[in-house]
Design a protein around this motif. Structure first.
Motif, PDB file in Angstrom:
ATOM      1  N   SER A   1       0.734  -1.045  -0.074  1.00  0.00           N
ATOM      2  CA  SER A   1      -0.084   0.044   0.027  1.00  0.00           C
ATOM      3  C   SER A   1       0.888   1.240  -0.017  1.00  0.00           C
ATOM      4  O   SER A   1       0.531   2.397  -0.846  1.00  0.00           O
ATOM      5  CB  SER A   1      -1.044  -0.137   1.240  1.00  0.00           C
ATOM      6  N   ALA A   2       1.857   1.072   0.702  1.00  0.00           N
ATOM      7  CA  ALA A   2       2.895   2.314   0.839  1.00  0.00           C
ATOM      8  C   ALA A   2       3.680   2.569  -0.846  1.00  0.00           C
ATOM      9  O   ALA A   2       3.694   3.700  -0.902  1.00  0.00           O
ATOM     10  CB  ALA A   2       3.998   2.232   1.887  1.00  0.00           C
ATOM     11  N   ILE A   3       4.032   1.512  -1.287  1.00  0.00           N
ATOM     12  CA  ILE A   3       4.645   1.797  -2.512  1.00  0.00           C
ATOM     13  C   ILE A   3       3.650   2.263  -3.453  1.00  0.00           C
ATOM     14  O   ILE A   3       3.945   3.280  -4.326  1.00  0.00           O
ATOM     15  CB  ILE A   3       5.089   0.079  -3.011  1.00  0.00           C
ATOM     16  N   ALA A   4       2.412   1.728  -3.398  1.00  0.00           N
ATOM     17  CA  ALA A   4       1.047   2.086  -4.370  1.00  0.00           C
ATOM     18  C   ALA A   4       0.836   3.532  -3.921  1.00  0.00           C
ATOM     19  O   ALA A   4       0.784   4.453  -5.005  1.00  0.00           O
ATOM     20  CB  ALA A   4       0.127   1.264  -4.221  1.00  0.00           C
ATOM     21  N   ALA A   5       0.937   3.869  -2.754  1.00  0.00           N
ATOM     22  CA  ALA A   5       0.439   5.445  -2.485  1.00  0.00           C
ATOM     23  C   ALA A   5       1.736   6.522  -3.267  1.00  0.00           C
ATOM     24  O   ALA A   5       1.309   7.426  -3.700  1.00  0.00           O
ATOM     25  CB  ALA A   5       0.604   5.675  -1.198  1.00  0.00           C
ATOM     26  N   CYS A   6       3.191   6.017  -3.105  1.00  0.00           N
ATOM     27  CA  CYS A   6       4.046   6.855  -3.711  1.00  0.00           C
ATOM     28  C   CYS A   6       3.908   6.747  -5.245  1.00  0.00           C
ATOM     29  O   CYS A   6       4.158   7.941  -5.575  1.00  0.00           O
ATOM     30  CB  CYS A   6       5.410   6.114  -3.493  1.00  0.00           C
ATOM     31  N   VAL A   7       3.678   5.778  -5.838  1.00  0.00           N
ATOM     32  CA  VAL A   7       3.515   5.639  -7.200  1.00  0.00           C
ATOM     33  C   VAL A   7       2.322   6.576  -7.879  1.00  0.00           C
ATOM     34  O   VAL A   7       2.334   7.333  -8.740  1.00  0.00           O
ATOM     35  CB  VAL A   7       3.497   4.174  -7.757  1.00  0.00           C
ATOM     36  N   ILE A   8       1.370   6.280  -7.108  1.00  0.00           N
ATOM     37  CA  ILE A   8       0.096   7.097  -7.566  1.00  0.00           C
ATOM     38  C   ILE A   8       0.185   8.460  -7.316  1.00  0.00           C
ATOM     39  O   ILE A   8      -0.115   9.468  -7.988  1.00  0.00           O
ATOM     40  CB  ILE A   8      -1.184   6.587  -6.594  1.00  0.00           C
ATOM     41  N   GLY A   9       1.063   8.903  -6.386  1.00  0.00           N
ATOM     42  CA  GLY A   9       1.274  10.148  -5.811  1.00  0.00           C
ATOM     43  C   GLY A   9       2.497  10.726  -6.918  1.00  0.00           C
ATOM     44  O   GLY A   9       2.769  11.974  -6.580  1.00  0.00           O
ATOM     45  N   GLY A  10       2.971  10.079  -7.987  1.00  0.00           N
ATOM     46  CA  GLY A  10       3.862  10.622  -8.956  1.00  0.00           C
ATOM     47  C   GLY A  10       5.311  10.328  -8.684  1.00  0.00           C
ATOM     48  O   GLY A  10       6.095  10.638  -9.671  1.00  0.00           O
ATOM     49  N   ALA A  11       5.637   9.399  -7.713  1.00  0.00           N
ATOM     50  CA  ALA A  11       7.122   8.881  -7.574  1.00  0.00           C
ATOM     51  C   ALA A  11       7.166   8.045  -8.754  1.00  0.00           C
ATOM     52  O   ALA A  11       6.275   7.047  -9.279  1.00  0.00           O
ATOM     53  CB  ALA A  11       7.214   8.556  -6.446  1.00  0.00           C
ATOM     54  N   SER A  12       8.659   7.812  -8.994  1.00  0.00           N
ATOM     55  CA  SER A  12       9.021   6.876 -10.022  1.00  0.00           C
ATOM     56  C   SER A  12       9.848   5.999  -9.230  1.00  0.00           C
ATOM     57  O   SER A  12      10.823   6.130  -8.559  1.00  0.00           O
ATOM     58  CB  SER A  12      10.137   7.841 -11.106  1.00  0.00           C
ATOM     59  N   LEU A  13       9.471   4.595  -9.775  1.00  0.00           N
ATOM     60  CA  LEU A  13      10.328   3.561  -9.021  1.00  0.00           C
ATOM     61  C   LEU A  13      11.853   3.357  -9.715  1.00  0.00           C
ATOM     62  O   LEU A  13      12.591   2.467  -8.999  1.00  0.00           O
ATOM     63  CB  LEU A  13       9.504   2.166  -9.444  1.00  0.00           C
ATOM     64  N   PHE A  14      12.171   4.087 -10.591  1.00  0.00           N
ATOM     65  CA  PHE A  14      13.591   4.253 -10.999  1.00  0.00           C
ATOM     66  C   PHE A  14      14.591   5.290 -10.006  1.00  0.00           C
ATOM     67  O   PHE A  14      15.451   5.444 -10.662  1.00  0.00           O
ATOM     68  CB  PHE A  14      13.671   4.611 -12.654  1.00  0.00           C
ATOM     69  N   GLY A  15      13.762   5.984  -9.342  1.00  0.00           N
ATOM     70  CA  GLY A  15      14.441   7.009  -8.499  1.00  0.00           C
ATOM     71  C   GLY A  15      14.312   8.530  -8.784  1.00  0.00           C
ATOM     72  O   GLY A  15      14.097   8.820 -10.179  1.00  0.00           O
ATOM     73  N   ALA A  16      14.625   9.349  -8.031  1.00  0.00           N
ATOM     74  CA  ALA A  16      14.747  10.772  -8.337  1.00  0.00           C
ATOM     75  C   ALA A  16      13.704  11.685  -8.737  1.00  0.00           C
ATOM     76  O   ALA A  16      13.684  12.704  -9.188  1.00  0.00           O
ATOM     77  CB  ALA A  16      16.028  10.787  -9.455  1.00  0.00           C
ATOM     78  N   LYS A  17      12.513  10.888  -8.696  1.00  0.00           N
ATOM     79  CA  LYS A  17      11.310  11.783  -9.257  1.00  0.00           C
ATOM     80  C   LYS A  17      10.254  11.355  -7.958  1.00  0.00           C
ATOM     81  O   LYS A  17      10.090  10.248  -7.787  1.00  0.00           O
ATOM     82  CB  LYS A  17      10.837  11.263 -10.415  1.00  0.00           C
TER      83      LYS A  17
END
Length: 366
Positions: A294-310
């Motif tokens: 759920s935490a990972i999903a929240a970050c991604v939905i909020g605009g974070a990139s799993l490739f870093g720096a975003k």
């Protein structure tokens, strides 16, 4: 607005006055070193530079904010109970703990890592705090020890990644099993009950009608926003996620930054465990199961990139709020929970798809 410019590394060149046939420079040898690339507020234009501005970060948050506003508007029209004080108070308490964990997870994701152990660390910290309270330890020391357990395990994660050179996925997956096994053993898989009323008030109380949990979550988000946007450490995090080798050549302490983000992730997971135990009035050994996803999903939905720096702290909190609003709205409208899981999965795929599309456009200059 000052721009944060990342300059590609320039290899260091050292010129020495070495005696002919000598094994090394003599005591009078002169040394001259060509400066390495550095992270600076301003730099000369170059063909290979990359610019990170607060405007870019805000742009990544805007998509999540639009989704959130649309979801709130739709639920307001669909249910008369959504905007009631009781429902909003419950929603705030539900989202707050997810938001705290998501912000911690974000720091790790910004370095192109991942922390799969936050759910298990949350469960261990919460149950340990409850055990200490039931044993008669005062509230404040119990809380500090509970949060300290999460912090310590976060440091271990960082050391496994930086010293043992394990992939973050493997290191934190192992810690997931270790922490969950520890809490099940220490509690004999039984719920720890009998915590003091004063401890329960921490999560269930209010200040001027605002739930304490919401205030704590907002404070954590604000602090992380400040760290990421206004401190050198925050710049280091983005630099490591962009290119760790280039960051090292620029003088960034990559290993220390990596250990620090895992430590903070563990600390916030420990804090989340303490707050969840306070909210439930008990230490539950299975608490936090699935929270890492759920935490990972929240970050991604909020605009974070799993490739870093975003990504940004506000974006991660927004993603957690979106998931909380969808779950809350589904309960109010009696929608099958399985459909909500599908909707959240679609949101994740759409968010990652847009991130990939933007990355390709940036790479091609389109």
């Amino acid at each position: 607005m000052p721009k944060l410019v990342w300059r590609e590394p320039i290899e260091t060149t050292t010129i020495t006055n070495r005696p002919p046939g000598g094994e090394g420079p003599g005591p009078e040898a002169g040394l001259e070193t060509v400066p390495r690339a550095r992270l600076s507020p301003e730099a000369e234009p170059g063909p290979r530079r990359r610019v990170i501005t607060l405007g870019d970060i805000a742009g990544r948050e805007s998509g999540g904010l639009v989704v959130l506003l649309v979801a709130i508007g739709a639920l307001t029209l669909a249910s008369d109970e959504f905007l009631t004080g009781n429902n909003l108070s419950n929603l705030a308490r539900q989202v707050a703990i997810f938001g705290i964990i998501a912000v911690g997870q974000l720091l790790v994701i910004l370095t192109a890592g991942i922390d799969l152990s936050v759910g298990s660390i949350l469960g261990l910290s919460g149950a340990s705090t409850a055990q200490l309270l039931v044993a008669g330890m005062p509230i404040l020391p119990s809380i500090l020890l509970g949060v300290g357990i999460g912090t310590g395990l976060g440091i271990v994660n960082g050391l496994l990644v930086t010293k043992a050179l394990l992939p973050p996925f493997i290191a934190t997956l192992g810690m997931l099993g270790i922490a969950r096994g520890m809490v099940l053993l220490s509690t004999d898989a039984q719920t720890i009950q009998g915590v003091p009323e004063a401890f329960q008030t921490i999560a269930n109380g209010t200040i001027l009608g605002i739930p304490n949990l919401l205030i704590i979550a907002a404070a954590v988000t604000a602090v992380m926003w400040f760290v990421l946007t206004r401190t050198v450490f925050g710049r280091y995090i983005y630099a490591v996620g962009s290119n760790p080798e280039s960051a090292r050549l620029a003088g960034v302490p990559v290993r220390m930054v990596t250990i620090s983000v895992y430590m903070i992730s563990g600390l916030l997971a420990g804090l989340g465990g303490v707050l969840l135990a306070s909210r439930l009035g008990a230490g539950i050994p299975t608490a936090g199961t699935g929270f890492e996803l759920s935490a990972i999903a929240a970050c991604v939905i909020g605009g974070a990139s799993l490739f870093g720096a975003k990504g940004s702290a506000i974006g991660a909190a927004t993603g957690a709020l979106i998931m909380g609003v969808l779950n809350n709205g589904g309960n109010l409208l009696a929608i099958n929970a399985f459909y909500l899981q599908i909707a959240i999965g679609v949101l994740i795929l759409v968010a990652v798809g847009f991130d990939q599309l933007n990355s390709r456009r940036s790479a091609t200059g389109g």
